[in-house]
Design a protein around this motif. Structure first.
Motif, PDB file in Angstrom:
ATOM      1  N   ARG A  21     -39.527  19.547 -40.947  1.00  0.00           N
ATOM      2  CA  ARG A  21     -38.701  19.689 -39.744  1.00  0.00           C
ATOM      3  C   ARG A  21     -39.420  19.080 -38.536  1.00  0.00           C
ATOM      4  O   ARG A  21     -40.645  19.005 -38.530  1.00  0.00           O
ATOM      5  N   ASP A 249     -39.314  12.043 -38.145  1.00  0.00           N
ATOM      6  CA  ASP A 249     -39.809  13.256 -38.811  1.00  0.00           C
ATOM      7  C   ASP A 249     -40.356  14.228 -37.767  1.00  0.00           C
ATOM      8  O   ASP A 249     -40.472  15.425 -38.008  1.00  0.00           O
ATOM      9  N   TRP A 281     -30.000  18.455 -38.917  1.00  0.00           N
ATOM     10  CA  TRP A 281     -31.246  17.890 -39.467  1.00  0.00           C
ATOM     11  C   TRP A 281     -31.127  17.707 -40.972  1.00  0.00           C
ATOM     12  O   TRP A 281     -31.422  16.646 -41.518  1.00  0.00           O
ATOM     13  N   ALA A 282     -30.656  18.752 -41.644  1.00  0.00           N
ATOM     14  CA  ALA A 282     -30.578  18.684 -43.112  1.00  0.00           C
ATOM     15  C   ALA A 282     -29.563  17.613 -43.543  1.00  0.00           C
ATOM     16  O   ALA A 282     -29.838  16.813 -44.443  1.00  0.00           O
ATOM     17  N   LYS A 285     -30.677  13.667 -43.257  1.00  0.00           N
ATOM     18  CA  LYS A 285     -31.941  13.192 -43.818  1.00  0.00           C
ATOM     19  C   LYS A 285     -31.831  11.755 -44.354  1.00  0.00           C
ATOM     20  O   LYS A 285     -32.640  10.891 -44.035  1.00  0.00           O
ATOM     21  N   ARG A 288     -31.498   9.205 -41.560  1.00  0.00           N
ATOM     22  CA  ARG A 288     -32.757   9.004 -40.827  1.00  0.00           C
ATOM     23  C   ARG A 288     -33.711   8.135 -41.634  1.00  0.00           C
ATOM     24  O   ARG A 288     -34.359   7.233 -41.112  1.00  0.00           O
TER      25      ARG A 288
END
Ligand SMILES: C[S@@+](CC[C@H](N)C(=O)[O-])C[C@H]1O[C@@H](n2cnc3c(N)ncnc32)[C@H](O)[C@@H]1O
Length: 323
Positions: A21, A249, A281-282, A285, A288
């Motif tokens: 995270r 990250d 965020w999840a 992934k 990103r």
């Protein structure tokens, strides 16, 4: 020096490397600027701003997601009248607070910022300052002195361009005389800005640029208060980003309207703070990671130095002197 304590560094590493995270929330706290610097893309995108309660909610969510640093970084944080309350809220949740400002309002506002841990002020030149920023350097110097008097530890950030290459050493001596830190990073020729700006400001005289950066490396070696690592300075001398980027990250970027973006270069939309930070965020992934895979790289010092810290590069761990 205000570097990470061992405890904080362990918390950051646990959050990023074990839990996967981000540790820093970088926030477009407002949408407008009191300067119109030709090289800056941010003041050109006026937009909505989050209300104070929305920011408080985001901070609470960020804290429960394990974020340890709140950075108010665009467009011009000191224009936001509720800034002291926002910083107080972040501190009360246990976060470290930082901001970057053009310094124009610093003389008036320095005493309003008791909950600020790290203060960065953009100072890109001495003789060239007015041409680059459109105001008198003295206004900002008065602000830096007021902030020093209010007890702040200060970093002056200089964006190296074709206009100020001859002034870098004088800027280092100015930082020394003021008792502040200084950082350098090269101008990034952002998309969406007229090519004429880059023809005028871009780094084009490479031998002159390389010897200016060599001189910074020598000054750093001799103890000047330059926060950048030698690894970073060597990298910017070549103007070649040679590092694996971990910006996405480490840092969660929130734009002024509450949208979450992958980084300051790509500005890819990942979701909204109202969707919940953990969920965005999840679910982002793969996007990103794709951005990083396809990116040509940049040389923003926050991205490079923090990516190198993430990789535990010893010279950077020993010589990068800021958060
Ligand atoms: C976007 S500004 C926002 C904060 C504040 N308004 C200021 O001027 O410092 C944050 C940092 O980005 C830098 N910056 C803006 N445009 C840039 C560019 N094209 N290349 C490199 N740095 C840039 C600024 O000099 C400043 O240090």
């Amino acid at each position: 020096m205000r570097s990470f304590s061992l405890r904080l560094a362990s918390k950051a590493l646990w959050q990023m490397r074990v839990l996967g995270r981000p540790f820093v929330l970088s926030h477009g706290i407002n949408a407008s600027c009191n300067l119109k610097c030709s090289f800056c893309p941010y003041w050109r995108r006026p937009g909505q701003e989050m209300s104070t309660p929305e920011i408080f909610d985001m901070l609470k969510d960020a804290r429960s997601f394990g974020i340890g640093v709140y950075n108010a970084w665009t467009v011009e944080p000191l224009l936001r009248t509720d800034l002291p309350a926002i910083l107080r809220h972040a501190k009360s949740l246990g976060m470290i607070t930082s901001l970057i400002t053009n310094g124009r309002l610093l003389r008036q506002r320095a005493k309003d910022l008791p909950d600020l841990d790290f203060l960065s002020v953009s100072v890109d030149g001495i003789k060239s300052y007015r041409e680059l920023r459109g105001i008198d350097l003295q206004e900002v110097m008065d602000g830096i002195k007021a902030a020093k008097a209010a007890g702040h530890e200060i970093l002056m950030n200089c964006v190296i361009s074709g206009k100020n290459m001859e002034e870098l050493e004088d800027l280092v001596h100015l930082a020394e005389s003021l008792g502040v830190w200084i950082s350098f990073e090269p101008l990034h020729e952002s998309r969406g800005i007229d090519e004429k700006v880059w023809d005028d400001l871009g780094i084009r005289d490479l031998p002159r640029y390389e010897s200016a950066v060599d001189r910074l490396m020598e000054l750093k070696k001799d103890g000047a208060p330059i926060i950048n690592s030698q690894t970073y300075l060597a990298m910017i001398k070549s103007l070649k980003p040679r590092f694996k980027c971990h910006a996405s990250d480490i840092i969660l970027h929130v734009a002024s309207d509450g949208s979450i973006e992958n980084c300051r270069v790509h500005k890819g939309h990942l979701g909204r703070v109202s969707d919940g930070l953990a969920g965005v965020w999840a679910s982002s992934k793969e996007r990103r990671m794709k951005t990083v895979r396809e990116c040509q790289g940049c040389l923003f010092f926050g991205y490079v130095e923090n990516s190198l810290l993430y990789e535990l590069v010893p010279e950077v761990m020993a010589h990068y002197e800021w958060m």
